[in-house]
Write a protein that holds these residues in place. Sequence first.
Motif, PDB file in Angstrom:
ATOM      1  N   LEU A 127       0.820  -1.213   0.000  1.00  0.00           N
ATOM      2  CA  LEU A 127       0.000   0.000   0.000  1.00  0.00           C
ATOM      3  C   LEU A 127       0.851   1.260   0.000  1.00  0.00           C
ATOM      4  O   LEU A 127       0.476   2.269  -0.613  1.00  0.00           O
ATOM      5  N   ASP A 128       1.985   1.231   0.681  1.00  0.00           N
ATOM      6  CA  ASP A 128       2.870   2.397   0.729  1.00  0.00           C
ATOM      7  C   ASP A 128       3.162   2.925  -0.674  1.00  0.00           C
ATOM      8  O   ASP A 128       3.179   4.134  -0.920  1.00  0.00           O
ATOM      9  N   GLY A 129       3.439   1.980  -1.592  1.00  0.00           N
ATOM     10  CA  GLY A 129       3.868   2.368  -2.924  1.00  0.00           C
ATOM     11  C   GLY A 129       2.817   3.110  -3.718  1.00  0.00           C
ATOM     12  O   GLY A 129       3.142   3.877  -4.636  1.00  0.00           O
ATOM     13  N   LEU A 130       1.543   2.913  -3.375  1.00  0.00           N
ATOM     14  CA  LEU A 130       0.490   3.631  -4.093  1.00  0.00           C
ATOM     15  C   LEU A 130       0.566   5.121  -3.816  1.00  0.00           C
ATOM     16  O   LEU A 130       0.325   5.946  -4.706  1.00  0.00           O
ATOM     17  N   TYR A 131       0.911   5.484  -2.582  1.00  0.00           N
ATOM     18  CA  TYR A 131       1.088   6.895  -2.262  1.00  0.00           C
ATOM     19  C   TYR A 131       2.400   7.419  -2.828  1.00  0.00           C
ATOM     20  O   TYR A 131       2.478   8.566  -3.279  1.00  0.00           O
ATOM     21  N   MET A 132       3.430   6.589  -2.808  1.00  0.00           N
ATOM     22  CA  MET A 132       4.742   7.034  -3.275  1.00  0.00           C
ATOM     23  C   MET A 132       4.744   7.379  -4.758  1.00  0.00           C
ATOM     24  O   MET A 132       5.412   8.323  -5.176  1.00  0.00           O
ATOM     25  N   ASP A 152      -2.459   5.412 -16.982  1.00  0.00           N
ATOM     26  CA  ASP A 152      -1.766   4.248 -16.417  1.00  0.00           C
ATOM     27  C   ASP A 152      -1.760   4.303 -14.895  1.00  0.00           C
ATOM     28  O   ASP A 152      -1.955   3.274 -14.227  1.00  0.00           O
ATOM     29  N   ALA A 153      -1.538   5.475 -14.337  1.00  0.00           N
ATOM     30  CA  ALA A 153      -1.538   5.615 -12.874  1.00  0.00           C
ATOM     31  C   ALA A 153      -2.904   5.226 -12.305  1.00  0.00           C
ATOM     32  O   ALA A 153      -2.985   4.510 -11.289  1.00  0.00           O
ATOM     33  N   ILE A 154      -3.972   5.665 -12.935  1.00  0.00           N
ATOM     34  CA  ILE A 154      -5.322   5.352 -12.448  1.00  0.00           C
ATOM     35  C   ILE A 154      -5.590   3.855 -12.569  1.00  0.00           C
ATOM     36  O   ILE A 154      -6.157   3.231 -11.659  1.00  0.00           O
ATOM     37  N   ALA A 155      -5.172   3.267 -13.689  1.00  0.00           N
ATOM     38  CA  ALA A 155      -5.379   1.833 -13.882  1.00  0.00           C
ATOM     39  C   ALA A 155      -4.615   1.025 -12.837  1.00  0.00           C
ATOM     40  O   ALA A 155      -5.142   0.046 -12.284  1.00  0.00           O
ATOM     41  N   GLN A 156      -3.371   1.423 -12.564  1.00  0.00           N
ATOM     42  CA  GLN A 156      -2.592   0.737 -11.536  1.00  0.00           C
ATOM     43  C   GLN A 156      -3.254   0.863 -10.169  1.00  0.00           C
ATOM     44  O   GLN A 156      -3.319  -0.117  -9.405  1.00  0.00           O
ATOM     45  N   PHE A 157      -3.700   2.045  -9.863  1.00  0.00           N
ATOM     46  CA  PHE A 157      -4.318   2.280  -8.558  1.00  0.00           C
ATOM     47  C   PHE A 157      -5.561   1.407  -8.388  1.00  0.00           C
ATOM     48  O   PHE A 157      -5.736   0.740  -7.355  1.00  0.00           O
ATOM     49  N   ASN A 158      -6.399   1.372  -9.403  1.00  0.00           N
ATOM     50  CA  ASN A 158      -7.613   0.555  -9.338  1.00  0.00           C
ATOM     51  C   ASN A 158      -7.276  -0.925  -9.177  1.00  0.00           C
ATOM     52  O   ASN A 158      -7.900  -1.638  -8.373  1.00  0.00           O
ATOM     53  N   SER A 159      -6.300  -1.387  -9.926  1.00  0.00           N
ATOM     54  CA  SER A 159      -5.904  -2.791  -9.822  1.00  0.00           C
ATOM     55  C   SER A 159      -5.360  -3.108  -8.439  1.00  0.00           C
ATOM     56  O   SER A 159      -5.722  -4.134  -7.838  1.00  0.00           O
ATOM     57  N   ALA A 160      -4.528  -2.234  -7.905  1.00  0.00           N
ATOM     58  CA  ALA A 160      -3.898  -2.485  -6.603  1.00  0.00           C
ATOM     59  C   ALA A 160      -4.909  -2.501  -5.471  1.00  0.00           C
ATOM     60  O   ALA A 160      -4.812  -3.324  -4.554  1.00  0.00           O
ATOM     61  N   ILE A 200      -2.568   1.607   5.747  1.00  0.00           N
ATOM     62  CA  ILE A 200      -3.878   2.100   5.317  1.00  0.00           C
ATOM     63  C   ILE A 200      -3.879   3.626   5.280  1.00  0.00           C
ATOM     64  O   ILE A 200      -4.569   4.242   4.452  1.00  0.00           O
ATOM     65  N   GLY A 201      -3.079   4.242   6.143  1.00  0.00           N
ATOM     66  CA  GLY A 201      -2.922   5.691   6.091  1.00  0.00           C
ATOM     67  C   GLY A 201      -2.295   6.160   4.791  1.00  0.00           C
ATOM     68  O   GLY A 201      -2.740   7.144   4.176  1.00  0.00           O
ATOM     69  N   TRP A 202      -1.241   5.454   4.344  1.00  0.00           N
ATOM     70  CA  TRP A 202      -0.656   5.790   3.039  1.00  0.00           C
ATOM     71  C   TRP A 202      -1.722   5.692   1.953  1.00  0.00           C
ATOM     72  O   TRP A 202      -1.808   6.540   1.057  1.00  0.00           O
ATOM     73  N   LEU A 203      -2.527   4.630   2.020  1.00  0.00           N
ATOM     74  CA  LEU A 203      -3.564   4.440   1.012  1.00  0.00           C
ATOM     75  C   LEU A 203      -4.606   5.552   1.060  1.00  0.00           C
ATOM     76  O   LEU A 203      -5.009   6.078   0.008  1.00  0.00           O
TER      77      LEU A 203
END
Length: 377
Positions: A127-132, A152-160, A200-203
Amino acid sequence: MLISYFDDYARDYEPYKAGAWCYEDGCLYRGLITLHEATGDRRWLDHLTRLVDAQVDADGGLADYRIIEFNIDNILPGRALFYLHRLTGKARYLEAARLLGRQLTHHPRIASGPYWHKLRYPHQVWLDGLYMAMPFKIELGLALSDQRLVEDAIAQFNSAIDLTFDAASGLYRHGYDESRLQDWADPDTGLSPAHWARSIGWLAMAFVDVIEHLPEGETRRDLSTRLIALNDRLAALATKDHRWLQVIDAPEATGNYPESSATAMFAYALQKSERLGIDQRGDLGRSALLALANLEVRPVAGGRRQLHNICCVAGLGPFQGIYRDGSIAYYLTEAIRPDDIKGVGPLMMAEAERLLAESTTFSRQNESQRRPAVNAV
């Protein structure tokens, strides 16, 4: 009280890794940016410029940055480069951002699209990496007028978030292992076993910082719905004094404690959710901020103040001779360190949101007072 504490902290801040480009310094940069945006006070920009300029050379090179490490954490401080480029027009900031963009072009991914957390954590999404990375990639796409980066960023976020979601709890797990090779990974789901509050805070912060850049439409509505559901769970899991526990849903666990970095992150995300028109739980965020200010920002010897009860670090897998298994017991063994920037930076951000809400309320009150009275008929 918090403003003077932040000013003292930034003035005396020593780079987290001896000046090397790193995400920890990026947490401070985000705090300084949000305070400058909220107040217009030059001191925050001066602190930011001084610290960033020590790490960016004349050609846009970054101090001790090694692209071949493929460390997703190293992307976060790059958001300061866009901010300084917009304010100064200096090309070196954008060149440095392009360098980080090159990393993302070649960064390894799992099959469904999201980036590996680091080269040394193969096939894993944390989850950390989604904020990073995701807000940076969106800002890079906007800066370069390249919509493909945004998409691509939105697609990655949705998948993650689909991969890390735990339906039984309504929360998200710290890590996902596509390969199922890690001992911490559930053989069926690939998920780590417990709910670490800061992950979860990063997310939560990633949610609001991604949604902020999206136009009205289906994608924004869908992510907002997911965020509202998360906020529902946060409201249910808050302690009586408006904080959140290190293992967020295990109040019965011996040694569990209200953890300050996660509480600050949620205080920021809840307030920003309200400002973006997503949710109406800003008061819970402000209550959490007040709880931290009253309970955890405390004087120490010499008259200075510190923010207490910050988990120094937590992760998954082998690290410095131990194996981090992602269990409740593991998260409760990690060291607690006062004034760690992973707590102070989000606290700055939460206070900036409070100041924005305060100024908006003040403006509305003034506007109401200026309106002519309407006589009833």
